[in-house]
Enzyme design. Structure first.
Site, PDB file in Angstrom:
ATOM      1  N   CYS A   2       0.773  -1.215   0.025  1.00  0.00           N
ATOM      2  CA  CYS A   2      -0.048   0.118   0.063  1.00  0.00           C
ATOM      3  C   CYS A   2       0.801   1.254  -0.035  1.00  0.00           C
ATOM      4  O   CYS A   2       1.952   1.231   0.249  1.00  0.00           O
ATOM      5  CB  CYS A   2      -0.937  -0.089   1.133  1.00  0.00           C
ATOM      6  SG  CYS A   2      -1.901  -1.622   1.569  1.00  0.00           S
ATOM      7  N   ARG A   3       0.339   2.327  -0.293  1.00  0.00           N
ATOM      8  CA  ARG A   3       0.840   3.701  -0.325  1.00  0.00           C
ATOM      9  C   ARG A   3      -0.225   4.523   0.176  1.00  0.00           C
ATOM     10  O   ARG A   3      -1.256   4.516  -0.246  1.00  0.00           O
ATOM     11  CB  ARG A   3       1.316   4.084  -1.657  1.00  0.00           C
ATOM     12  CG  ARG A   3       2.273   3.035  -2.406  1.00  0.00           C
ATOM     13  CD  ARG A   3       3.879   3.231  -1.746  1.00  0.00           C
ATOM     14  NE  ARG A   3       3.930   2.521  -0.858  1.00  0.00           N
ATOM     15  CZ  ARG A   3       5.092   2.476   0.100  1.00  0.00           C
ATOM     16  NH1 ARG A   3       6.335   3.213  -0.528  1.00  0.00           N
ATOM     17  NH2 ARG A   3       5.296   1.555   0.927  1.00  0.00           N
TER      18      ARG A   3
END
Length: 244
Positions: A2-3
């Protein structure tokens, strides 16, 4: 895994926040530069912002780059505080809109970049620590981020400041299980984030603050946040970085 990105400052379009920069959040969905074991962040996305003090969200269980309708909408919406995230689903959890972040409760928005190792063995304890999640639907999402969010909400409801709540969550979960605990939250007027096992950067200037998993461009203004740190940010107070 994720970011995510948080923004606080003068009103600007969601399009500029999500799609702006040569290493924009959209680009990080298919070409992240600082990944932890995954090649794509294509299992959903979400953006939360504040409309007259109320957090509003747009979430989908599809890759960010495939949703042209959101891109059009994003160009028409302005925000002075926002949290956006793209997801790479951990094996065992569904690719479902309910798992896309940011999560929301009251005026709070929350995102978790990382994973809890051995989640099955600690889920019950985490949910016990979180207590009553009435009125917090996102706390019941079928993903390991959900009990972390529930615990954060408990701390905030008990009066802890935004950053202290995140720090308490990291302390509690790290005592139970190893993992990556990069958390990001907003209350509409401030941002807070932790770095624990994954990258985090801060950019401050021109009356705004951005906190992001990766720099959105190659500008020298981005500062790497040391691992195991707490970041708190407000327009009046500026940015503070303290060890966890």
């Amino acid at each position: 895994m994720c970011r995510h990105i948080g923004y606080l400052g003068p009103g600007r379009t969601l399009e500029s926040l999500v799609y702006g920069g040569e290493h924009s959040l959209e680009t990080q969905a298919y070409a992240p530069r600082m990944t932890q074991g995954n090649l794509l962040n294509a299992d959903g996305f979400g953006v939360g912002w504040y409309q007259e003090g109320r957090p509003v969200r747009f979430r989908r269980a599809q890759p960010l780059w495939t949703d042209q309708s959101f891109r059009e909408v994003a160009g028409a919406v302005r925000a002075s505080c926002a949290v956006a995230a793209i997801r790479s689903a951990t094996v065992g959890f569904p690719v479902d809109e309910s798992c896309a972040q940011p999560f929301r409760a009251g005026t709070w928005l929350f995102s978790h970049n990382g994973k809890i190792e051995g989640y099955d063995g600690v889920e019950a304890k985490l949910r016990e620590l979180a207590g009553d999640v009435a009125g917090v639907p996102d706390a019941r999402a079928p993903v390991d981020s959900a009990p972390l969010f529930a615990l954060a909400v408990r701390h905030w409801r008990e009066g802890r400041p935004l950053g202290d709540g995140l720090a308490a969550v990291v302390a509690a979960v790290a005592a139970l299980a190893p993992g990556r605990y990069n958390l990001l939250a907003s209350d509409g007027t401030s941002l807070a984030a932790t770095t624990w096992g994954d990258s985090l950067f801060v950019r401050e200037g021109d009356g705004e603050v951005r906190i992001a998993s990766e720099p959105l461009d190659d500008g020298p203004e981005w500062r790497l946040v040391p691992d195991r740190s707490l970041v708190t940010a407000g327009l009046a107070s500026g940015v503070s970085i303290d060890p966890l």
